[in-house]
Design an enzyme around this catalytic site. Sequence first.
Site, PDB file in Angstrom:
ATOM      1  N   ASP A   1       0.858  -1.166   0.000  1.00 35.59           N
ATOM      2  CA  ASP A   1       0.000   0.000   0.000  1.00 35.59           C
ATOM      3  C   ASP A   1       0.909   1.234   0.000  1.00 35.59           C
ATOM      4  O   ASP A   1       2.110   1.126   0.250  1.00 35.59           O
ATOM      5  CB  ASP A   1      -0.885  -0.038   1.256  1.00 35.59           C
ATOM      6  CG  ASP A   1      -1.760   1.189   1.385  1.00 35.59           C
ATOM      7  OD1 ASP A   1      -2.299   1.643   0.363  1.00 35.59           O
ATOM      8  OD2 ASP A   1      -1.908   1.695   2.518  1.00 35.59           O
TER       9      ASP A   1
ATOM     10  N   ASP B   1      -0.297   5.096   0.918  1.00 35.26           N
ATOM     11  CA  ASP B   1      -0.575   6.066   1.973  1.00 35.26           C
ATOM     12  C   ASP B   1      -0.477   5.431   3.355  1.00 35.26           C
ATOM     13  O   ASP B   1      -1.058   4.370   3.614  1.00 35.26           O
ATOM     14  CB  ASP B   1      -1.975   6.652   1.791  1.00 35.26           C
ATOM     15  CG  ASP B   1      -2.080   7.524   0.540  1.00 35.26           C
ATOM     16  OD1 ASP B   1      -1.030   7.839  -0.044  1.00 35.26           O
ATOM     17  OD2 ASP B   1      -3.208   7.875   0.146  1.00 35.26           O
TER      18      ASP B   1
END
Length: 409
Positions: free
Chosen positions: A187, A189
């Site tokens: 991922d 963020d």
Amino acid sequence: MTDFEIPGAKPETLLITLTGKDRPGVTSSVFATLALAGVEVLDIEQIVLRRRLILGVLVTAPRDWKKLRDAVEETAASLDMSVDVDRGTGDNKARKGGRSHVTIIGTPLKAAAMGAVAGRIADCGANIDRIERMARYPVTAIDLHVSGADPDMLRSVLAAEAARQGLDIAVQPANLLRRGMRLIVMDVDSTLIQGEVIEMLAAHAGCEPEVARVTESAMRGEIDFEESLRARVALLEGVPESAIGEVYDAIQLAPGARTMVRTLRRLGYRFAIVSGGFSQITDRLAEDLGIHFARANELEIVDGRLTGRIVGAVVDRAGKAAALRQFAAEVGVPEAAVIAIGDGANDLDMLNAAGLGIAYNAKQMVRDAADTAVNVPYLDAIMYLLGISREEIEAADAEAGIVTPSPPV
């Protein structure tokens, strides 16, 4: 059959344990003495702790084993070391059950916590066969080689103990996958980077608090991700395209992110980033870090301004898992060889699809669902789960002319 074996009997063996101040030539001197007796080496372990050596050697016992014992004791005395020679039968006992690597990360790692973990391993009927230090700063990381317990059962028991002790503990089956080329899917963020890009863009639109509230709710899984994303992006309508460049320049990577990517790329690993964020950011990140694949949402831009809409299908929870499977197929590795790293509810399918799903500084619901959790603020700590030590990382960096911080004295 050798001259010291008796048909039908377990072979006699000698366990030779040498301790003392380490210096060049100790191991060679011991084996020169053993060579004169013509014995076979069955097992060997050697470690050095604070310049003190502990050497254990298991060898076949000759008929005149006392003569060999006397010779070994004489060699040890010449080295100003202590030695113990124990006569017995057989090799190391083969333990039934699975074999696992148990990696423990603490900041700091207290003796009481280590004792509690060892106790839970014993409660499972398992044995710690070997202990290796992977790092001593900025975290303490220890790798235990454990036998005699099913890895899934061990993981469940140690996850509860990790929560009680405030440790990060990862349990992985001891198999060839840990040594092979793997794909790491991350991922972006709050995982690869610190903070949330959409909130940084929202600051340019004057709606950061509202966007932050919706982001938090979505990451906890309280509202549908696609619905929340479209609602947040709508608030960005009219933001100039130049704001994207300003946000990118302000991004801070997670500590250790560059080190992890750089080191594992040298070992042949492949990397992918899969984000519910925006391709205008993730594509630049991939190029900057040397990441092989990237998948994210595309912000619509017309006449130099954001329209508040997304182009194409949304990369949501299911989309992240689908991207992981696609990238694994392109690289040519099974999903069991994929490591997924994420922090939010929309990462859960991706974490479950991977062979090893890691919740990195994640929400509680994600930590509960993942294979393991890493809660220290250093992304490169994940390398310790792969059997790569801090010393090996720094040695590789030194060869490449990269200066790394010195450890505290």
